[in-house]
Enzyme design. Structure first.
Site, short mmCIF file in Angstrom:
data_model
loop_
_atom_site.label_atom_id
_atom_site.label_comp_id
_atom_site.label_asym_id
_atom_site.label_seq_id
_atom_site.Cartn_x
_atom_site.Cartn_y
_atom_site.Cartn_z
N GLU A 127 10.34 -6.89 -4.15
CA GLU A 127 8.99 -7.19 -4.65
C GLU A 127 8.18 -5.97 -4.27
OE1 GLU A 127 8.91 -10.02 -6.14
OE2 GLU A 127 10.68 -10.93 -5.23
N LYS A 158 12.72 -7.73 9.69
CA LYS A 158 12.08 -6.51 10.23
C LYS A 158 10.66 -6.50 9.66
CE LYS A 158 10.88 -2.66 9.60
NZ LYS A 158 9.45 -2.24 9.77
N GLU A 214 -0.67 3.26 -7.78
CA GLU A 214 -1.18 2.20 -6.90
C GLU A 214 -1.96 2.84 -5.75
OE1 GLU A 214 1.62 0.03 -4.34
OE2 GLU A 214 0.67 -1.81 -5.05
N CYS A 273 -0.67 -6.61 -3.66
CA CYS A 273 0.27 -6.02 -4.62
C CYS A 273 -0.17 -6.26 -6.05
CB CYS A 273 1.66 -6.59 -4.39
SG CYS A 273 1.66 -8.38 -4.37
P1 NAD Z 1 6.04 0.11 2.80
O1 NAD Z 1 7.01 0.21 1.68
O2 NAD Z 1 5.52 1.34 3.40
O3 NAD Z 1 6.67 -0.72 4.00
C1 NAD Z 1 7.18 -2.02 3.81
C2 NAD Z 1 8.22 -2.29 4.87
O4 NAD Z 1 9.31 -1.40 4.67
C3 NAD Z 1 7.74 -2.07 6.29
O5 NAD Z 1 8.30 -3.06 7.13
C4 NAD Z 1 8.30 -0.70 6.63
O6 NAD Z 1 8.52 -0.49 8.01
C5 NAD Z 1 9.63 -0.73 5.88
N1 NAD Z 1 10.18 0.59 5.56
C6 NAD Z 1 9.52 1.75 5.34
N2 NAD Z 1 10.40 2.74 5.09
C7 NAD Z 1 11.64 2.20 5.13
C8 NAD Z 1 12.96 2.70 4.94
N3 NAD Z 1 13.19 3.99 4.65
N4 NAD Z 1 14.00 1.84 5.06
C9 NAD Z 1 13.80 0.54 5.33
N5 NAD Z 1 12.57 0.01 5.53
C10 NAD Z 1 11.49 0.82 5.43
O7 NAD Z 1 4.87 -0.85 2.26
P2 NAD Z 1 3.57 -1.32 3.03
O8 NAD Z 1 2.65 -0.14 3.12
O9 NAD Z 1 3.93 -2.05 4.27
O10 NAD Z 1 3.00 -2.40 1.98
C11 NAD Z 1 2.30 -2.04 0.86
C12 NAD Z 1 3.19 -2.09 -0.37
O11 NAD Z 1 3.77 -3.37 -0.49
C13 NAD Z 1 2.41 -1.88 -1.65
O12 NAD Z 1 3.12 -1.00 -2.48
C14 NAD Z 1 2.36 -3.27 -2.25
O13 NAD Z 1 2.20 -3.31 -3.64
C15 NAD Z 1 3.66 -3.84 -1.82
N6 NAD Z 1 3.64 -5.31 -1.87
C16 NAD Z 1 4.30 -5.94 -2.89
C17 NAD Z 1 4.27 -7.34 -3.00
C18 NAD Z 1 4.97 -8.06 -4.12
O14 NAD Z 1 5.14 -9.28 -4.03
N7 NAD Z 1 5.39 -7.38 -5.18
C19 NAD Z 1 3.56 -8.08 -2.04
C20 NAD Z 1 2.91 -7.40 -1.01
C21 NAD Z 1 2.97 -6.01 -0.93
#
Ligand code: NAD
Length: 497
Positions: free
Chosen positions: A265, A189, A400, A300
């Protein structure tokens, strides 16, 4: 090399695939629902992507489950699976320009970054895990004389992957490639803001000879498709990259459903520590600038907390501001010269600007940036921003922000630097800049982070486990550690008595 006009012409002619990839076919959502993909550089609609929900997740998991049950992937001779992964990597490499363009149009990443950072890493990821397929061995242990004890590694079953938008294809591939290499079947997804490259990725897997049903992609919102996937009782594991808040929810969904494994992650607020004896201030400053402004700070492990010894803080700040202006001017992300594109969306831009207001209101001093780009009001731009005099308790120095906003704090001693660095709910990455080997080793041991860099930041390759301590996550991407995370061990004890 292509010019801005070349990329604009390619973008104008692009007709991206927008369907869901289920059971080897590209299909619309059952009820025909779509979500617009908006170009954050100018607000235009790039495409209407099919938007799946619970029904489509059910179909995709059923297809993956059927592929798992009949063993069409996991029972394939390892060398055949390896050949498919190799062909897949070659096809991605051959389509790199199209895939890079999809990233740039969907989330604003500069085209040069997409072409020179994201895509090569995607290809390496698929090759690395493809090559590793027949390199993971079990063992026989030194056990009782009248028994043979073997430990073997098996894939888990159907793996659900949920990925973010900041490196759409790369973050998805860091999950999907090891999961497939381990022999699992996958339902991905992707982020609903930038799903188009993931759809192509699955099509290319099929083109490379990957069997239908083994790798499915269902675009949709997090609250619908993401939640349905994480709650699905037929999943053996959910693997996630995204925010810490959503990561916590996924742990709940796993507990409410079938106790599937959850690997996360998540977010970060990574400190970079600049000791007064650092070897080369110009080099350190350039890394600091790149560490927070690359990809618009939407990284991230972005080095968003600059912990600078008070003896060098003034000089550091002046050089940082000058270097940021030299390296990161906002521009059209389709222009190969651009290094700073828009943020992913207007909504995200508003959030980042709110953080900046909060920082100023809280008493931090704005040293540069702090506003949208006045020359590009239609795009979601935020100028490279540095806050000085950030107190450890201020929210901008703790939370963040996920944008081009650096916070500079000063310290007087090594002990204070370590205390400040570790005073965080996050623990994804950290760096230390020093000429002293002993200081470096002491700090490596003291820092609570999954990755520690010394005299560099963000460097690494596929052999490097990548993931966080504390609320930055509970697993590792990249490296063989990631591959074994998609397997489970089986202990078989054979009595010879
Ligand atoms: P997000 O958590 O808003 O969304 C990530 C994914 O989760 C998307 O596909 C979204 O549709 C899905 N999602 C959202 N709510 C959900 C729910 N209730 N149930 C299931 N899935 C759900 O994050 P984002 O805005 O897409 O990305 C930014 C974040 O990602 C930042 O916090 C960043 O630090 C983190 N990130 C971490 C790493 C790592 O390796 N640690 C790498 C890249 C990004």
């Amino acid at each position: 090399m292509k010019s801005l006009a070349d990329w604009q012409a390619l973008a104008a002619g692009l007709r991206p695939e927008t369907g869901l990839v289920i059971d080897g076919k590209c299909v619309p959502a059952d009820d025909g629902r779509t979500l617009p993909i908006i170009n954050p550089a100018n607000g235009t609609v790039v495409a209407e992507a099919a938007c799946g929900g619970e029904r489509e997740i059910d179909l995709a998991v059923a297809s993956a489950r059927a592929a798992w049950d009949d063993g069409r992937w996991r029972h394939m001779v390892p060398r055949e699976r390896m050949a498919i992964m190799r062909r897949w990597a070659d096809l991605v490499e051959a389509q790199a320009e199209e895939l890079a363009l999809l990233e740039t149009l969907s989330m604003g990443k500069p085209i040069t970054d997409a072409l020179t950072i994201d895509l090569p890493e995607v290809v390496v990821t698929i090759r690395y895990f493809g090559e590793a397929i027949d390199k993971v061995s079990g063992l026989t242990t030194t056990s009782a004389h009248d028994a043979v004890h073997m430990v073997t590694h098996e894939p888990l079953g159907v793996v659900g992957a949920i990925s973010p938008w900041n490196y759409p294809l790369l973050m998805a591939t860091w999950k999907v490639a090891p999961a497939l290499a381990a022999g699992n079947c996958v339902v991905l997804k992707p982020s609903e803001l930038a799903p188009l490259s993931a759809i192509r990725l699955a099509q290319l897997f099929l083109e490379a000879g990957g069997p239908a049903g083994v790798f499915n992609v269902v675009n949709g919102t997090g609250l619908e498709a993401g939640k349905a996937l994480a709650l699905h009782p037929d999943l053996a594991k959910i693997t996630f990259t995204g925010s810490t808040a959503v990561g916590k929810q996924l742990m709940g969904y796993a507990g409410q459903s079938n106790m599937k494994r959850v690997s996360l992650e998540t977010g970060g607020k990574s400190p970079q520590i600049f000791m007064p004896d650092l070897p080369d201030l110009d080099r350190a400053v350039e890394y600091a600038v790149r560490g927070i402004f690359d990809n618009g700070g939407q990284v991230c492990n972005a080095g968003s907390r600059l912990l600078v010894h008070e003896a060098i803080a003034e000089e550091f700040t002046a050089r940082f501001i000058a270097k940021a202006a030299e390296l990161y001017a906002p521009g059209d992300p389709l222009d190969p010269a651009t290094t700073l594109g828009p943020l992913v969306s207007k909504a995200h831009q508003a959030k980042v600007l709110q953080w900046i207001e909060r920082g100023t209101a809280g008493g931090a001093v704005l040293a540069c940036g702090g506003s949208p780009d006045p020359a590009r009001p239609q795009g979601a731009y935020v100028l490279p921003t540095l806050f000085r005099r950030v107190a450890p308790a201020m929210a901008i120095g703790r939370e963040e922000i996920f944008g081009p906003v650096a916070c500079l704090l000063t310290f007087k001693s090594e002990a204070e630097a370590v205390r400040l660095a570790n005073d965080s709910i996050y623990g994804l990455a950290a760096s230390v800049w020093t000429s002293d080997l002993t200081t470096a080793h002491r700090m490596i041991k003291a820092l609570e982070a999954g990755v520690v860099w010394v005299n560099c930041f963000g460097d690494g390759d596929m052999t490097q486990p990548f993931g966080g301590f504390k609320q930055s996550g509970n697993s590792r991407d990249k490296s063989l550690e990631s591959l074994t995370g998609y397997m489970q061990s089986k202990s078989s004890w054979i009595s010879l008595g």
